[in-house]
Design a protein around this motif. Structure first.
Motif, PDB file in Angstrom:
ATOM      1  N   SER A  63     -29.802 -39.271  28.756  1.00  0.00           N
ATOM      2  CA  SER A  63     -30.374 -37.946  28.988  1.00  0.00           C
ATOM      3  C   SER A  63     -31.683 -38.051  29.756  1.00  0.00           C
ATOM      4  O   SER A  63     -32.702 -38.486  29.205  1.00  0.00           O
ATOM      5  N   ALA A  64     -31.649 -37.637  31.016  1.00  0.00           N
ATOM      6  CA  ALA A  64     -32.893 -37.563  31.784  1.00  0.00           C
ATOM      7  C   ALA A  64     -33.771 -36.426  31.286  1.00  0.00           C
ATOM      8  O   ALA A  64     -35.003 -36.524  31.313  1.00  0.00           O
ATOM      9  N   THR A  65     -33.151 -35.347  30.813  1.00  0.00           N
ATOM     10  CA  THR A  65     -33.918 -34.206  30.297  1.00  0.00           C
ATOM     11  C   THR A  65     -34.738 -34.606  29.083  1.00  0.00           C
ATOM     12  O   THR A  65     -35.924 -34.267  28.970  1.00  0.00           O
ATOM     13  N   GLY A  66     -34.126 -35.326  28.153  1.00  0.00           N
ATOM     14  CA  GLY A  66     -34.852 -35.776  26.976  1.00  0.00           C
ATOM     15  C   GLY A  66     -35.969 -36.749  27.328  1.00  0.00           C
ATOM     16  O   GLY A  66     -37.070 -36.679  26.762  1.00  0.00           O
ATOM     17  N   THR A  67     -35.713 -37.651  28.261  1.00  0.00           N
ATOM     18  CA  THR A  67     -36.752 -38.592  28.697  1.00  0.00           C
ATOM     19  C   THR A  67     -37.936 -37.848  29.294  1.00  0.00           C
ATOM     20  O   THR A  67     -39.103 -38.166  29.020  1.00  0.00           O
ATOM     21  N   LEU A  68     -37.672 -36.843  30.116  1.00  0.00           N
ATOM     22  CA  LEU A  68     -38.743 -36.046  30.707  1.00  0.00           C
ATOM     23  C   LEU A  68     -39.521 -35.291  29.642  1.00  0.00           C
ATOM     24  O   LEU A  68     -40.768 -35.238  29.676  1.00  0.00           O
ATOM     25  N   LEU A  69     -38.816 -34.711  28.663  1.00  0.00           N
ATOM     26  CA  LEU A  69     -39.483 -33.960  27.588  1.00  0.00           C
ATOM     27  C   LEU A  69     -40.434 -34.847  26.806  1.00  0.00           C
ATOM     28  O   LEU A  69     -41.605 -34.483  26.587  1.00  0.00           O
ATOM     29  N   PHE A  70     -39.969 -36.023  26.399  1.00  0.00           N
ATOM     30  CA  PHE A  70     -40.817 -36.918  25.616  1.00  0.00           C
ATOM     31  C   PHE A  70     -41.927 -37.534  26.466  1.00  0.00           C
ATOM     32  O   PHE A  70     -43.038 -37.753  25.966  1.00  0.00           O
ATOM     33  N   ARG A  71     -41.645 -37.823  27.718  1.00  0.00           N
ATOM     34  CA  ARG A  71     -42.684 -38.368  28.589  1.00  0.00           C
ATOM     35  C   ARG A  71     -43.845 -37.397  28.725  1.00  0.00           C
ATOM     36  O   ARG A  71     -45.019 -37.793  28.632  1.00  0.00           O
ATOM     37  N   GLN A  72     -43.519 -36.122  28.937  1.00  0.00           N
ATOM     38  CA  GLN A  72     -44.582 -35.128  29.087  1.00  0.00           C
ATOM     39  C   GLN A  72     -45.413 -35.010  27.806  1.00  0.00           C
ATOM     40  O   GLN A  72     -46.627 -34.807  27.858  1.00  0.00           O
ATOM     41  N   PHE A  73     -44.760 -35.134  26.658  1.00  0.00           N
ATOM     42  CA  PHE A  73     -45.511 -35.074  25.407  1.00  0.00           C
ATOM     43  C   PHE A  73     -46.349 -36.319  25.191  1.00  0.00           C
ATOM     44  O   PHE A  73     -47.522 -36.248  24.793  1.00  0.00           O
ATOM     45  N   PHE A  74     -45.781 -37.499  25.472  1.00  0.00           N
ATOM     46  CA  PHE A  74     -46.518 -38.748  25.263  1.00  0.00           C
ATOM     47  C   PHE A  74     -47.765 -38.813  26.151  1.00  0.00           C
ATOM     48  O   PHE A  74     -48.761 -39.431  25.780  1.00  0.00           O
ATOM     49  N   MET A  75     -47.705 -38.162  27.305  1.00  0.00           N
ATOM     50  CA  MET A  75     -48.864 -38.161  28.199  1.00  0.00           C
ATOM     51  C   MET A  75     -50.027 -37.378  27.606  1.00  0.00           C
ATOM     52  O   MET A  75     -51.180 -37.560  28.029  1.00  0.00           O
ATOM     53  N   THR A  76     -49.774 -36.498  26.630  1.00  0.00           N
ATOM     54  CA  THR A  76     -50.850 -35.728  25.999  1.00  0.00           C
ATOM     55  C   THR A  76     -51.499 -36.474  24.837  1.00  0.00           C
ATOM     56  O   THR A  76     -52.523 -36.015  24.327  1.00  0.00           O
ATOM     57  N   LEU A  77     -50.916 -37.585  24.407  1.00  0.00           N
ATOM     58  CA  LEU A  77     -51.493 -38.336  23.290  1.00  0.00           C
ATOM     59  C   LEU A  77     -52.762 -39.050  23.763  1.00  0.00           C
ATOM     60  O   LEU A  77     -52.759 -39.713  24.799  1.00  0.00           O
ATOM     61  N   PRO A  78     -53.835 -38.943  23.022  1.00  0.00           N
ATOM     62  CA  PRO A  78     -55.101 -39.570  23.450  1.00  0.00           C
ATOM     63  C   PRO A  78     -55.027 -41.092  23.391  1.00  0.00           C
ATOM     64  O   PRO A  78     -54.358 -41.673  22.532  1.00  0.00           O
ATOM     65  N   ASN A  79     -55.746 -41.722  24.290  1.00  0.00           N
ATOM     66  CA  ASN A  79     -55.785 -43.184  24.320  1.00  0.00           C
ATOM     67  C   ASN A  79     -56.423 -43.758  23.063  1.00  0.00           C
ATOM     68  O   ASN A  79     -56.198 -44.928  22.721  1.00  0.00           O
ATOM     69  N   GLU A  80     -57.241 -42.936  22.393  1.00  0.00           N
ATOM     70  CA  GLU A  80     -57.883 -43.417  21.160  1.00  0.00           C
ATOM     71  C   GLU A  80     -56.858 -43.800  20.095  1.00  0.00           C
ATOM     72  O   GLU A  80     -57.126 -44.694  19.271  1.00  0.00           O
ATOM     73  N   LEU A  81     -55.710 -43.125  20.091  1.00  0.00           N
ATOM     74  CA  LEU A  81     -54.663 -43.483  19.132  1.00  0.00           C
ATOM     75  C   LEU A  81     -54.166 -44.900  19.388  1.00  0.00           C
ATOM     76  O   LEU A  81     -53.957 -45.680  18.445  1.00  0.00           O
ATOM     77  N   VAL A  82     -53.973 -45.231  20.642  1.00  0.00           N
ATOM     78  CA  VAL A  82     -53.504 -46.570  20.987  1.00  0.00           C
ATOM     79  C   VAL A  82     -54.551 -47.614  20.620  1.00  0.00           C
ATOM     80  O   VAL A  82     -54.235 -48.665  20.043  1.00  0.00           O
ATOM     81  N   GLU A  83     -55.805 -47.315  20.938  1.00  0.00           N
ATOM     82  CA  GLU A  83     -56.877 -48.266  20.622  1.00  0.00           C
ATOM     83  C   GLU A  83     -57.024 -48.447  19.120  1.00  0.00           C
ATOM     84  O   GLU A  83     -57.219 -49.574  18.633  1.00  0.00           O
ATOM     85  N   ALA A  84     -56.939 -47.343  18.370  1.00  0.00           N
ATOM     86  CA  ALA A  84     -57.050 -47.443  16.906  1.00  0.00           C
ATOM     87  C   ALA A  84     -55.907 -48.265  16.332  1.00  0.00           C
ATOM     88  O   ALA A  84     -56.099 -49.058  15.392  1.00  0.00           O
ATOM     89  N   ALA A  85     -54.702 -48.091  16.868  1.00  0.00           N
ATOM     90  CA  ALA A  85     -53.563 -48.863  16.388  1.00  0.00           C
ATOM     91  C   ALA A  85     -53.752 -50.351  16.669  1.00  0.00           C
ATOM     92  O   ALA A  85     -53.421 -51.203  15.836  1.00  0.00           O
ATOM     93  N   PHE A 140     -44.981 -47.222  17.479  1.00  0.00           N
ATOM     94  CA  PHE A 140     -43.885 -46.305  17.801  1.00  0.00           C
ATOM     95  C   PHE A 140     -43.344 -45.640  16.536  1.00  0.00           C
ATOM     96  O   PHE A 140     -43.126 -44.421  16.499  1.00  0.00           O
ATOM     97  N   LYS A 141     -43.150 -46.435  15.485  1.00  0.00           N
ATOM     98  CA  LYS A 141     -42.533 -45.931  14.254  1.00  0.00           C
ATOM     99  C   LYS A 141     -43.489 -45.081  13.424  1.00  0.00           C
ATOM    100  O   LYS A 141     -43.095 -44.031  12.886  1.00  0.00           O
ATOM    101  N   ASP A 142     -44.742 -45.508  13.305  1.00  0.00           N
ATOM    102  CA  ASP A 142     -45.673 -44.847  12.387  1.00  0.00           C
ATOM    103  C   ASP A 142     -46.533 -43.772  13.038  1.00  0.00           C
ATOM    104  O   ASP A 142     -47.098 -42.929  12.336  1.00  0.00           O
ATOM    105  N   VAL A 143     -46.647 -43.783  14.348  1.00  0.00           N
ATOM    106  CA  VAL A 143     -47.523 -42.817  15.023  1.00  0.00           C
ATOM    107  C   VAL A 143     -46.744 -41.903  15.964  1.00  0.00           C
ATOM    108  O   VAL A 143     -46.798 -40.676  15.842  1.00  0.00           O
ATOM    109  N   VAL A 144     -46.015 -42.510  16.880  1.00  0.00           N
ATOM    110  CA  VAL A 144     -45.374 -41.720  17.941  1.00  0.00           C
ATOM    111  C   VAL A 144     -44.255 -40.844  17.389  1.00  0.00           C
ATOM    112  O   VAL A 144     -44.197 -39.632  17.670  1.00  0.00           O
ATOM    113  N   ILE A 145     -43.373 -41.415  16.591  1.00  0.00           N
ATOM    114  CA  ILE A 145     -42.242 -40.628  16.086  1.00  0.00           C
ATOM    115  C   ILE A 145     -42.690 -39.480  15.188  1.00  0.00           C
ATOM    116  O   ILE A 145     -42.215 -38.341  15.351  1.00  0.00           O
ATOM    117  N   PRO A 146     -43.606 -39.705  14.211  1.00  0.00           N
ATOM    118  CA  PRO A 146     -44.059 -38.545  13.404  1.00  0.00           C
ATOM    119  C   PRO A 146     -44.697 -37.446  14.241  1.00  0.00           C
ATOM    120  O   PRO A 146     -44.516 -36.251  13.942  1.00  0.00           O
TER     121      PRO A 146
END
Length: 282
Positions: free
Chosen positions: A156-178, A189-195
């Motif tokens: 599904s290209a549609t689903g990939t686009l939907l999640f990509r657009q959302f993941f781009m809104t996640l702050p970099n601080e989440l990645v650094e904190a992880a 991926f399991k504890d932060v992104v999916i929830p």
């Protein structure tokens, strides 16, 4: 400033009610026809009040099916459709999450090229690539299997686009904190992104479940055994193509039964579906 004009409100409500009537009336006629005998329907005497054949029509539809090229019981065909729809919906969500996660959070070479290649597949629906897809499924001996019914429809290209657009809104601080907490890519991926993506997942699930449930061309092509027919294929095959009489009462009852699972999915997931599409507070 928005003017509060009563006639505009009345007009808006009139248009809404007209739209509801146009959409609901055919469904209402189908519901009434499903409670009446085939003889009444054949002579055009469909009443807009319930008939006296409701128990017979629905019981026959559930346990036997209508006479025609397909006489499978509705429960069996609905089970096939439900399995296929669930496999397609869950498979699309899983692959879309992984693809979007890799594109956004991994420094892959040419990752945007890969994204645009995925996006370009929107121009190639299953109808365009149906012959090579059928050849692959046939060579893998997957005809008349749930895998063959669902696997070619999972990407599904549609689903990939939907999640990509959302993941781009996640702050970099989440990645650094992880990273500071010692979380690896899988745990992040399991504890932060999916929830955080649960509303988007719910919205995509509703869309893809209905998409899988309503599939017609692909199941028609690769199913040769009656026990693997989906409900959409079964309804069409219940309509006799020869001189025999179509059991319209049972066909209408089967049609009403086929509407129930998608409607229930929309009703029970409506709040998550709307939130996943329009909520900007991530």
């Amino acid at each position: 400033m928005v003017e509060n004009r009563r006639w505009l409100t009345v007009l808006a409500h009139a248009v809404l009610w007209l739209g509801v009537l146009i959409i609901v009336f055919p469904v209402f006629v189908t519901l009434m026809a499903s409670t009446q005998s085939t003889q009444q329907i054949m002579v055009g005497a469909i009443s807009l009040v319930p008939g006296d054949s409701v128990a017979h029509n629905y019981w026959t539809a559930l346990t036997q099916g209508a006479t025609g090229t397909s006489n499978n019981a509705a429960w069996k065909m609905m089970l096939n459709s439900a399995v296929v729809a669930m496999l397609i919906a869950c498979g699309k969500i899983f692959l879309s999450l992984l693809a979007a996660y890799a594109i956004i959070f991994f420094a892959l070479p040419l990752r945007m090229v890969w994204f645009w290649l995925i996006f370009l597949t929107l121009m190639l629906p299953v109808e365009v690539r149906i012959l090579p897809t059928y050849k692959v499924i046939s060579d893998l001996a997957l005809l008349d299997t749930y895998t063959g019914l669902s696997l070619p429809l999972i990407a599904s290209a549609t689903g990939t686009l939907l999640f990509r657009q959302f993941f781009m809104t996640l702050p970099n601080e989440l990645v650094e904190a992880a990273k500071i907490d010692g979380a690896g890519p899988f745990r992040f991926f399991k504890d932060v992104v999916i929830p955080l993506s649960k509303t988007n997942i719910a919205a995509l699930f509703v869309i893809q479940f209905i998409y899988g449930w309503n599939q017609y061309l692909w199941p028609l092509l690769i199913t040769t055994k009656g026990e693997m027919e989906t409900i959409v294929i079964g309804i069409r095959k219940m309509m006799a193509d020869n001189d025999s009489i179509t059991d319209w009462g049972v066909v209408m009852a089967t049609t009403m039964l086929a509407m129930i699972p998608p409607v229930l999915v929309v009703i029970f997931m409506q709040r998550w579906f709307v939130k996943g599409l329009v909520d900007n507070e991530k």
